[in-house]
Scaffold this active site. Structure first.
Site, PDB file in Angstrom:
ATOM      1  N   ASN A 122      15.527  60.792  48.908  1.00 58.32           N
ATOM      2  CA  ASN A 122      14.688  61.885  49.348  1.00 58.32           C
ATOM      3  C   ASN A 122      14.869  62.296  50.904  1.00 58.32           C
ATOM      4  O   ASN A 122      14.206  61.474  51.629  1.00 58.32           O
ATOM      5  CB  ASN A 122      13.230  61.456  49.021  1.00 58.32           C
ATOM      6  CG  ASN A 122      12.281  62.559  49.514  1.00 58.32           C
ATOM      7  OD1 ASN A 122      12.790  63.603  50.012  1.00 58.32           O
ATOM      8  ND2 ASN A 122      10.951  62.240  49.491  1.00 58.32           N
TER       9      ASN A 122
ATOM     10  N   LYS B  50      13.875  64.373  52.442  1.00 59.22           N
ATOM     11  CA  LYS B  50      12.752  65.101  53.216  1.00 59.22           C
ATOM     12  C   LYS B  50      13.108  66.224  54.351  1.00 59.22           C
ATOM     13  O   LYS B  50      14.408  66.812  53.774  1.00 59.22           O
ATOM     14  CB  LYS B  50      11.931  64.257  54.107  1.00 59.22           C
ATOM     15  CG  LYS B  50      11.638  62.887  53.220  1.00 59.22           C
ATOM     16  CD  LYS B  50      10.583  62.102  53.755  1.00 59.22           C
ATOM     17  CE  LYS B  50      10.110  60.828  52.973  1.00 59.22           C
ATOM     18  NZ  LYS B  50       9.031  60.056  53.108  1.00 59.22           N
TER      19      LYS B  50
ATOM     20  N   HIS C 281       4.703  64.752  45.364  1.00 59.69           N
ATOM     21  CA  HIS C 281       4.801  63.612  46.839  1.00 59.69           C
ATOM     22  C   HIS C 281       3.579  63.452  47.509  1.00 59.69           C
ATOM     23  O   HIS C 281       2.890  64.593  47.991  1.00 59.69           O
ATOM     24  CB  HIS C 281       6.132  64.053  47.424  1.00 59.69           C
ATOM     25  CG  HIS C 281       6.768  62.759  48.277  1.00 59.69           C
ATOM     26  ND1 HIS C 281       5.857  62.586  49.620  1.00 59.69           N
ATOM     27  CD2 HIS C 281       7.389  61.883  48.368  1.00 59.69           C
ATOM     28  CE1 HIS C 281       6.560  61.596  50.020  1.00 59.69           C
ATOM     29  NE2 HIS C 281       7.512  61.141  49.269  1.00 59.69           N
TER      30      HIS C 281
ATOM     31  N   GLU D 295       3.358  63.307  50.558  1.00 53.94           N
ATOM     32  CA  GLU D 295       3.331  64.208  52.039  1.00 53.94           C
ATOM     33  C   GLU D 295       2.958  65.556  51.388  1.00 53.94           C
ATOM     34  O   GLU D 295       2.672  66.210  52.236  1.00 53.94           O
ATOM     35  CB  GLU D 295       4.751  63.851  52.394  1.00 53.94           C
ATOM     36  CG  GLU D 295       5.034  62.511  53.179  1.00 53.94           C
ATOM     37  CD  GLU D 295       6.415  62.142  53.237  1.00 53.94           C
ATOM     38  OE1 GLU D 295       7.209  62.794  53.288  1.00 53.94           O
ATOM     39  OE2 GLU D 295       6.539  61.073  53.593  1.00 53.94           O
TER      40      GLU D 295
ATOM     41  N   GLU E 169       4.526  55.264  44.349  1.00 53.60           N
ATOM     42  CA  GLU E 169       4.669  55.216  45.835  1.00 53.60           C
ATOM     43  C   GLU E 169       3.570  55.067  46.614  1.00 53.60           C
ATOM     44  O   GLU E 169       2.511  55.768  46.814  1.00 53.60           O
ATOM     45  CB  GLU E 169       5.345  56.441  46.288  1.00 53.60           C
ATOM     46  CG  GLU E 169       6.784  56.896  45.939  1.00 53.60           C
ATOM     47  CD  GLU E 169       7.572  57.726  46.697  1.00 53.60           C
ATOM     48  OE1 GLU E 169       8.682  57.229  47.151  1.00 53.60           O
ATOM     49  OE2 GLU E 169       7.099  58.842  47.054  1.00 53.60           O
TER      50      GLU E 169
ATOM     51  N   GLY F 134       7.450  55.058  54.673  1.00 48.91           N
ATOM     52  CA  GLY F 134       7.882  55.173  56.073  1.00 48.91           C
ATOM     53  C   GLY F 134       7.304  53.923  57.075  1.00 48.91           C
ATOM     54  O   GLY F 134       7.239  54.433  58.109  1.00 48.91           O
TER      55      GLY F 134
ATOM     56  N   SER G  56       9.339  52.236  51.657  1.00 52.68           N
ATOM     57  CA  SER G  56      10.321  51.482  52.618  1.00 52.68           C
ATOM     58  C   SER G  56      11.042  50.537  51.964  1.00 52.68           C
ATOM     59  O   SER G  56      11.057  49.367  52.279  1.00 52.68           O
ATOM     60  CB  SER G  56       9.147  50.618  53.229  1.00 52.68           C
ATOM     61  OG  SER G  56       8.367  51.276  54.226  1.00 52.68           O
TER      62      SER G  56
HETATM   63  C1  PEP Z   1       9.283  58.603  50.303  1.00 56.32           C
HETATM   64  O1  PEP Z   1       8.702  59.168  51.008  1.00 56.32           O
HETATM   65  O2  PEP Z   1       9.672  59.005  49.113  1.00 56.32           O
HETATM   66  C2  PEP Z   1       9.671  57.146  50.540  1.00 56.32           C
HETATM   67  C3  PEP Z   1       9.855  56.309  49.542  1.00 56.32           C
HETATM   68  O3  PEP Z   1       9.865  57.209  52.134  1.00 56.32           O
HETATM   69  P1  PEP Z   1      10.344  55.529  52.733  1.00 56.32           P
HETATM   70  O4  PEP Z   1      11.393  54.972  51.848  1.00 56.32           O
HETATM   71  O5  PEP Z   1      10.941  56.064  53.968  1.00 56.32           O
HETATM   72  O6  PEP Z   1       9.441  54.879  52.762  1.00 56.32           O
END
Ligand code: PEP
Length: 253
Positions: free
Chosen positions: A10, A12, A93, A95, A164, A170, A210
């Protein structure tokens, strides 16, 4: 459990045309690591260009509007992303839920529009740190999913779920294998109830938060983890491919 591990990047709000070389490198390498299914979700502006570059990887969008067309300045419909080359869309998601105050009702409308446009769905769910610390993580995530799982006959083909934990996105923190397993088993139970065991068995449940090359092996070996949704580490071909290699080497792959 369902077919190959699914590793989805992803991007973003990252990436200009300079990122196309990363997409090319990911695509070429994905042709060598066929034990994993690899996909990326670039920003809208790059979907078509990445689609033109890609021979092997799947291409998706990070969101879509719930309407077909009309006066929605700045929005993009599901049919538009499909027309640009997307085969799936990430919905719900955290975000989007936080930055755009998306509710389950809006997410449901987007899911309907995306399915109508022939897209596969990656439906995200996950708890905040406060919810986990209260001990309510499983209950919260199941409630979130119950509110959004689409009523479809062909979940096996159309649906992927991504767990998630919001506090792991992040931040460099990841959930423990034990917590991931507990959550993924609970989600599997809900998928069994909703779609029946046969369809449910083919719906992959991704872990996201992460995931990096150095923790991917451990996470991907957890029972019921069918792949990873990867943010930061998907922005360079080198780190993303480290995860793809780990996925193609995990025992069940
Ligand atoms: C995400 O936002 O879908 C995600 C998993 O981000 P990160 O791997 O940077 O934690």
């Amino acid at each position: 459990m369902a077919e190959r591990p699914y590793i989805v990047g992803n991007w973003k709000m990252n990436g200009t045309r300079a990122m196309l070389s990363e997409a090319r490198a990911i695509d070429r390498a994905a042709q060598r690591y066929m034990k994993a299914e690899v996909a990326v979700a670039p920003p809208y502006t790059l979907i078509h260009a990445v689609h033109r570059e890609a021979e092997q990887i799947g291409i998706g969008a990070q969101d879509c509007h719930d309407g077909d067309d009309g006066a929605h300045t700045g929005d993009i419909s599901a049919a538009m992303v499909a027309d640009a080359g997307a085969k799936f869309v990430i919905l719900g998601h955290s975000e989007r839920r936080a930055d755009h105050k998306e509710t389950n009702t809006q997410i449901n409308a987007k899911i309907e529009a995306a399915l109508e446009a022939g897209l596969r769905i990656i439906l995200c769910c996950g708890e905040t740190l406060a919810t986990r610390e209260k001990g309510d993580a499983v209950e919260f995530v199941l409630k979130q999913l119950k509110a959004s799982l689409p009523k479809i006959e062909d979940a096996a083909e159309r649906l992927t779920v991504a767990y998630e934990p919001v506090w792991a996105i992040g931040t460099g923190k990841t959930a423990t294998p034990k917590d991931i397993e507990e959550m993924h088993r609970a989600i599997r139970g809900l998928l069994d109830e909703t779609y029946g065991a046969e369809q449910s068995a083919e719906v992959r449940i991704l872990y996201g938060g992460s995931v990096k090359p150095d923790n991917a092996r451990e996470i991907l070996s957890v029972p019921e983890v069918g792949g990873a949704l990867v943010g930061g580490a998907s922005l360079s071909a080198e780190s993303f491919l480290g995860i793809v290699v780990a996925a193609s080497e995990t025992e069940d792959a």
